[in-house]
Write an enzyme that holds these catalytic residues in place. Sequence first.
Site, short mmCIF file in Angstrom:
data_model
loop_
_atom_site.label_atom_id
_atom_site.label_comp_id
_atom_site.label_asym_id
_atom_site.label_seq_id
_atom_site.Cartn_x
_atom_site.Cartn_y
_atom_site.Cartn_z
N TYR A 280 0.81 -1.23 0.00
CA TYR A 280 0.00 0.00 0.00
C TYR A 280 0.84 1.27 0.00
O TYR A 280 0.32 2.34 0.29
CB TYR A 280 -0.93 0.00 1.22
CG TYR A 280 -2.25 -0.68 0.93
CD1 TYR A 280 -2.31 -2.05 0.72
CD2 TYR A 280 -3.44 0.04 0.86
CE1 TYR A 280 -3.52 -2.67 0.45
CE2 TYR A 280 -4.64 -0.57 0.59
CZ TYR A 280 -4.68 -1.92 0.39
OH TYR A 280 -5.88 -2.54 0.11
N LYS B 64 1.80 -15.04 3.48
CA LYS B 64 2.06 -15.92 2.34
C LYS B 64 3.58 -16.10 2.33
O LYS B 64 4.27 -15.74 1.37
CB LYS B 64 1.53 -15.24 1.06
CG LYS B 64 1.51 -16.11 -0.17
CD LYS B 64 0.39 -17.13 -0.21
CE LYS B 64 0.56 -18.04 -1.42
NZ LYS B 64 -0.36 -19.19 -1.42
N ASP C 110 -4.39 -18.13 1.80
CA ASP C 110 -5.34 -18.94 1.03
C ASP C 110 -6.08 -19.92 1.95
O ASP C 110 -7.31 -20.05 1.90
CB ASP C 110 -4.66 -19.66 -0.15
CG ASP C 110 -3.34 -20.33 0.22
OD1 ASP C 110 -2.87 -20.17 1.37
OD2 ASP C 110 -2.77 -21.04 -0.65
N ASP D 206 -7.28 -6.42 3.59
CA ASP D 206 -8.37 -5.78 2.83
C ASP D 206 -9.30 -6.86 2.28
O ASP D 206 -10.53 -6.76 2.40
CB ASP D 206 -7.75 -4.96 1.68
CG ASP D 206 -8.83 -4.32 0.81
OD1 ASP D 206 -9.79 -3.79 1.38
OD2 ASP D 206 -8.69 -4.37 -0.43
N ASP E 130 -13.41 -8.17 3.64
CA ASP E 130 -14.64 -8.16 2.83
C ASP E 130 -15.31 -9.53 2.92
O ASP E 130 -16.53 -9.64 3.03
CB ASP E 130 -14.35 -7.82 1.36
CG ASP E 130 -14.58 -6.34 1.04
OD1 ASP E 130 -14.36 -5.50 1.94
OD2 ASP E 130 -14.97 -6.02 -0.11
C1 IPM Z 1 -10.97 -0.41 2.43
C2 IPM Z 1 -10.85 0.00 0.98
C3 IPM Z 1 -9.54 0.74 0.76
C4 IPM Z 1 -8.40 -0.24 1.06
C5 IPM Z 1 -9.37 1.33 -0.65
C6 IPM Z 1 -10.54 2.17 -1.07
C7 IPM Z 1 -8.10 2.13 -0.76
O1 IPM Z 1 -11.00 -1.08 0.14
O2 IPM Z 1 -10.95 0.46 3.31
O3 IPM Z 1 -11.15 -1.61 2.68
O4 IPM Z 1 -7.96 -0.98 0.19
O5 IPM Z 1 -7.94 -0.23 2.21
MN MN Z 2 -11.60 -2.91 1.14
#
Ligand code: IPM
Ligand code: MN
Length: 372
Positions: free
Chosen positions: A132, A207, A239, A263, A267
């Site tokens: 990042y 990883k 993974d 990240d 999700d």
């Molecule tokens: C998050 C988002 C951000 C990240 C993006 C928008 C830069 O996906 O906060 O999860 O990757 O951290």
């Molecule tokens: Mn995200």
Amino acid sequence: MKHLAIIPGDGIGKEVIDAGMDVLDAVCEISSFDYDGELFDIGSERYLANGELLTDEDIDGLRRKDAIYFGAIGDPRVKPGILEQGILLRMRAVFDQYINLRPVTSWFPLVPLKREVPFDIHFLRENTEDFYMGAGGTFDGRRKDAHIKVKREMYELDIDLEAVSSNGDDFAFEIGLLSRGGISRFAEYAFEYAQARGEKKITLVDKANVCTHIYGMQRAVFEEKSKEYGMGLEYMYVDAMAMAMIVRPETFGTVAVPNLFGDILTDLGAQLQGGLGMGGSGNINPKGVSMFEPIHGSAPDIAGQKKANPIAAVLAAQMLLENQGYPEEGCMLKKAVRHCLDSGLTTPDLGGRLTTGEVGKAICRHILEQKK
Ligand code: IPM
Ligand code: MN
Ligand code: NAD
């Protein structure tokens, strides 16, 4: 009185932050928590109007606050990366918010798994390093003299690009960087966090079987720190972790994960608790200005339709309250969310019929009733 910066941002960011502020206002009515919120106009509209992303003046203003409450950024009219790097990642970097706390809690009946086992995973995502840092570039492969040079103080790293691109192809690269200091503070935070939760071990995701340099160093530092803290350390490849989160989420407590994998896994974690509309997060600098936001983005596909689930933003507000020394008030928010789920007072993503604002108001009502 807490001084908060409010950055609604783009798309559904504005809608969910509106609801989140209603909820914070309700908390003020029934507790000793009090705040003033200064609105910061940061996001795509301003960028499209005058090219500004995050100015020095914005940063000075934000620095004076106790905490930041943030919605989301992202706009289909703007090239990917500009707003994300120029606003969100810049804030995380400038304020050195090196921990991204993202809880994944089994909010039944939203959990889409066959087994009904409760879980409460606390992801600690490293938030300033890894892939990042924007360290990369694109190359014209026909240039024979092309080479990547990374230079910092005494160290210089030359990579012979002939080996990478011997056929003269154009190419691009992105470097993942971890520093020993960055890993150390991350590990210390993780072990202390797990200890405070009464846990005996943490899980470290990586990883290290492929990215041997960065994650090899990360393992070595975590290993040292686990001895220092007298805590257990379990490794999971990313993974296998994705799979294990589905099969046995209840076996994880505090999970430390590098930035990019964190990240992605969070999700997945959001979906385990009902969807992106359920995931709150805190970008934490233990000694500085922290920022609280839902983990979702600006959701252009539903923006302006009042359909966005505000619960992620409310859970971000709950984390803000906890962080600012109001854990009981934070708890009230969680109870109110529980009540809305039990009563079907939800937005369409959770099967309900309410608008964003109506869910916010339902949460407010329940908070006000908790005091009666
Ligand atoms: C998050 C988002 C951000 C990240 C993006 C928008 C830069 O996906 O906060 O999860 O990757 O951290
Ligand atoms: Mn995200
Ligand atoms: P997204 O999180 O915005 O949306 C993904 C999907 O989830 C969409 O179908 C959306 O409708 C749904 N969704 C998200 N939040 C919801 C909510 N609260 N209620 C109901 N449904 C919800 O991710 P994306 O579509 O990949 O990205 C859109 C933009 O947002 C991009 O520009 C991206 O870079 C940006 N983004 C910003 C942040 C942030 O500001 N923290 C986070 C992720 C993505």
